[in-house]
Design an enzyme around this catalytic site. Structure first.
Site, PDB file in Angstrom:
ATOM      1  N   SER A 722       0.835  -1.210   0.000  1.00  0.00           N
ATOM      2  CA  SER A 722       0.000   0.000   0.000  1.00  0.00           C
ATOM      3  C   SER A 722       0.864   1.251   0.000  1.00  0.00           C
ATOM      4  CB  SER A 722      -0.938  -0.005   1.209  1.00  0.00           C
ATOM      5  OG  SER A 722      -0.212  -0.191   2.404  1.00  0.00           O
ATOM      6  N   ASN A 725       2.048   1.718  -3.656  1.00  0.00           N
ATOM      7  CA  ASN A 725       1.111   1.862  -4.778  1.00  0.00           C
ATOM      8  C   ASN A 725      -0.179   2.629  -4.502  1.00  0.00           C
ATOM      9  OD1 ASN A 725       2.676   0.216  -6.623  1.00  0.00           O
ATOM     10  ND2 ASN A 725       2.061  -1.537  -5.394  1.00  0.00           N
ATOM     11  N   TYR A 726      -0.627   2.693  -3.257  1.00  0.00           N
ATOM     12  CA  TYR A 726      -1.962   3.231  -2.999  1.00  0.00           C
ATOM     13  C   TYR A 726      -2.012   4.441  -2.068  1.00  0.00           C
ATOM     14  CZ  TYR A 726      -3.615  -1.031  -5.218  1.00  0.00           C
ATOM     15  OH  TYR A 726      -3.856  -2.026  -6.120  1.00  0.00           O
ATOM     16  N   LEU A 727      -0.924   4.755  -1.377  1.00  0.00           N
ATOM     17  CA  LEU A 727      -0.937   5.858  -0.414  1.00  0.00           C
ATOM     18  C   LEU A 727      -0.232   7.074  -0.995  1.00  0.00           C
ATOM     19  CD1 LEU A 727      -0.098   3.896   2.854  1.00  0.00           C
ATOM     20  CD2 LEU A 727      -2.344   4.544   1.973  1.00  0.00           C
TER      21      LEU A 727
END
Length: 768
Positions: A722, A725-727
């Site tokens: 995360s 890639n996502y934060l």
């Protein structure tokens, strides 16, 4: 024997002169005991131990200086047991490296105070081995040893200095390092050098985020590179390594031999025990065989890859056991390849390429029970590769005797080379490194789109809640799917042909068998139980209470369906993303996932963080916030194999620190007692020192306990996925600035390079 007896008598007379009348009897007995011990325990060559008198200062010409004379000289001052122990270990270590044995030293019970003074008896209770138990060199070898002494001594010293190893000695049952500590000046110099290097890197960094962006679609204006690096050609097996079929050796053709070696290398892996893997391999292997080989080799169970496997294991061990020099040569060779193929010129800036190596041939493994595992990944040839570069650049040269499939000049894409792999037919790319401009721009754009979703997410949620009552079944299914993607951060899922890949699903491809509906479960109403394999064959298992509208719709979708039927039979990923893009430009199911991950991190950090906490507790708060995101996104991992051992080691350190803390508190209490009512400044200073020692122990103990808690909570959760890639990295940078936490506690150097744009532009007041 005669010379030995003479030497023995001389030693006795010599010692009697020094000890005086009171010590004569004891000294004589000591020397006799040594003589007796030497007879009972002869040296390695059968020679009796010879005790020689103390050497005189003036040495005979041509006689080699003893190798460790500095440590083996006659004792002019009394040595502590600690020093004696070090001397003994030093002698043992060095004798093992050089074939020169020292002559026996004097009895350790006697120490010379000074020239011309009588010895005083040294009383000690050392348990260490006596130096008099060491045997001298045989006489025939002394001359040779003396000649080689100086040369070997220099070699040994150089080795010891070069290795910079810590010499460990035992003191009070604890291992103590004798490695020379750096001076304050050396530490400051190293720190200054590191700071200077960091400043130089910052100066050289391309601050592309401060430049104007190109018009839509254009990624670059100039691109030049050397093309991908191809793996070396296959080398035939040695003549003494053979493949056997049905007990008889068979000389395979080179293509068949290479594929056989792929299988042999995996013999100790569970893959080669699976029927799917074995069948796929054997079918593809036979395609590489000659007609004669195919007619002969009909059964995989009759194949013996033992010698091939043994050769592979030997090569692996040889690589592990390479000398320091060999590793350095290999490292330099690899670095030359990186320097030539690992960089490109993008808009006249030197950028690092991420994966410039063409993947070597081998056997496909896949994740989980992939139906294509065991199939042959064929060798990629230059004729399979498309090159992308600018028109005004030097086009990469293909390997000799080959040509490229195609050369393009497309500045709307970010890849440098591409080809199709044969197993799944997917396209592989050579891309720039994660810290490059092209990757950074893509990340920045991704998080900006996710931030925009925040402005319209309430309207989108209201819309899909309304669609749950739609008269059209397709609209209802889309509304339920959006509800799952929004609330559970499920991936959209992609359509795929039957049996082409492993049985993994996303939201749109869920089947009836993947969910179970419970009117009431564990005190909660309208519970949906999910159980399916998600991306990378990671199991998603969750029990989630949902709204009544969603629950009723799911019952409706499951009516008159079998377990293998699609839950959303009137929806696919393309239809879903088309609807989302109509709600907001650039909106996809993945943007929802990014938005929910980032907003969850920001909310959790706000709830968990406390400025009054110490650095370790602040870091634990950050990891807990990150962990909430990882759980939301189902970023699981198997516990590391070394987890239990590392936790046991950490617990042992905690227990040891607790004992030190108890001892420090007792010492503080005693110091306070002694200083009570006293005006002696020295006693008051001692009390302050003891207080600081207690405080230091408490801080170290708390840090270790927080670390243990953090490890235990993270053992099955992957925080890095995360974070990578996502934060939105700007959330973490702003948090570090506000909480006064060094950024390197959150991001390693790779991530700091990747998110250099975010680190540079983020202020304290950033809000996602």
């Amino acid at each position: 024997m005669l010379s030995s007896q003479i030497n023995f008598k001389r030693t006795c007379n010599f010692l009697l002169i020094f000890v005086g009348s009171e010590g004569m009897a004891e000294e004589s007995n000591s020397v006799k005991a040594v003589g007796k011990e030497s007879k009972d325990n002869p040296g390695s060559n059968g020679d009796a131990l010879v005790v020689k008198p103390k050497k005189k200062k003036a040495k005979a010409k041509g006689k080699a200086k003893p190798q460790h004379e500095g440590t083996e000289k006659t004792h002019r001052k009394m040595k502590t047991p600690k020093e004696e122990s070090m001397d003994f270990e030093d002698r043992g270590d060095r004798r093992s490296q050089v074939n020169v044995k020292e002559e026996p030293e004097e009895d350790p019970d006697f120490v010379t105070k000074g020239k011309g003074k009588k010895r005083k008896r040294k009383v000690d209770n050392m348990d260490g081995p006596s130096s008099t138990s060491e045997a001298p060199l045989p006489k025939k070898k002394k001359k040779k040893a003396a000649e080689e002494g100086q040369e070997n001594s220099a070699t040994v010293k150089k080795k010891i200095k070069g290795k910079k190893e810590k010499v460990i000695k035992e003191e009070g049952g604890r291992s103590v390092s004798t490695k020379k500590k750096k001076t304050k000046e050396e530490i400051e110099a190293a720190r200054a050098l590191k700071l200077k290097k960091k400043e130089e890197e910052e100066k050289q960094r391309w601050r592309w985020w401060e430049e104007e962006k190109y018009e839509d679609g254009v990624k670059w204006k100039f691109l030049e590179h050397k093309g991908p690096y191809f793996p070396p050609k296959y080398q035939a097996l040695p003549d003494d390594v053979r493949f056997y079929y049905n007990g008889k050796p068979v000389k395979l053709s080179l293509p068949a031999e290479e594929v056989a070696l792929f299988f042999a290398q995996m013999l100790d892996h569970e893959y080669t025990t699976k029927d799917v893997f074995r069948n796929n391999f054997f079918r593809d292997w036979r395609k590489e065989m000659t007609l004669e080989e195919r007619q002969l080799i009909m059964d995989l169970n009759k194949c013996d890859f033992g010698e091939l496997h043994a050769m592979h294991k030997q090569k692996v061990e040889a690589r592990k056991n390479l000398s320091k020099e060999e590793k350095l040569v290999k490292k330099e060779a690899n670095q030359k390849i990186v320097d030539e193929y690992g960089y490109c010129v993008l808009d006249h800036h030197r950028e690092r390429i991420g994966n410039f190596n063409i993947e070597p041939p081998g056997l496909f493994r896949g994740r989980g029970d992939h139906p294509k595992q065991g199939m042959l990944k064929k060798r990629v040839q230059p004729e399979d590769v498309i090159i992308n570069c600018s028109k005004d650049s030097r086009i990469p040269e293909p390997p000799a005797g080959h040509r490229w499939k195609e050369v393009r000049h497309d500045n709307t894409v970010t890849w440098l080379a591409s080809w199709n792999e044969n197993v799944q037919g997917s396209c592989k790319y050579v891309m720039l490194n994660a810290n490059s401009k092209l990757k950074g721009e893509k990340d920045w754009e991704k998080y900006e789109v996710a931030r925009k979703l925040k402005t319209c997410v309430d309207a989108i949620r209201a819309q899909y809640q309304e669609d749950l009552k739609s008269k059209q079944m397709g609209t209802r299914q889309r509304a339920v799917a959006l509800y799952f993607i929004d609330k559970l951060a499920l991936r959209a899922g992609n359509e795929k042909e039957e049996g082409e890949t492993a049985d993994t699903v996303g939201c749109c491809s869920l089947r009836v068998e993947h969910i179970t509906l419970h009117d009431t479960l564990e005190g909660q109403k309208c519970v949906v139980e999910f159980d399916f394999l998600g991306k990378d064959c990671i199991r998603y298992y969750n029990k989630v209470p949902v709204t009544k509208k969603v629950f009723k719709n799911l019952k409706l979708f499951m009516e008159n369906k079998q377990e293998g039927d699609d839950l959303f039979d009137r929806l696919n990923t393309q239809l879903l993303n088309k609807h989302l893009s109509s709600l907001m430009p650039g909106l996809t199911a993945k943007v929802f996932r990014t938005y929910n991950a980032s907003i969850t991190l920001q909310q959790q950090l706000k709830e968990l963080s406390n400025m009054k906490e110490n650095a370790a507790e602040k870091l634990l708060s950050y990891n807990r916030a990150n962990r909430a995101v990882a759980i939301l996104c189902n970023h699981q991992r198997a516990p590391p194999k070394t987890f239990e051992q590392s936790m046991a080691n950490l617990q042992a350190k905690i227990d040891s620190r607790k004992e030190q803390l108890d001892l420090a508190k007792k010492e503080l209490k005693q110091a306070k007692k002694e200083a009570k009512g006293s005006s002696d400044n020295k006693l008051l200073i001692v009390v302050e020192k003891k207080k600081k020692a207690v405080q230091r122990c408490e801080e170290q103990l708390l840090k270790m306990e927080v670390q243990a808690t953090d490890r235990e909570e993270n053992k099955q959760i992957a925080l890095s996925t995360s974070k990578l890639n996502y934060l939105d990295p700007r959330i973490s940078v702003a948090w570090c600035k506000n909480m006064e936490v060094p950024l390197d506690k959150i991001y390693n150097k790779t991530l700091r390079d990747k998110f250099a744009w975010a680190i540079d532009m983020t202020e304290h007041d950033f809000v996602f």
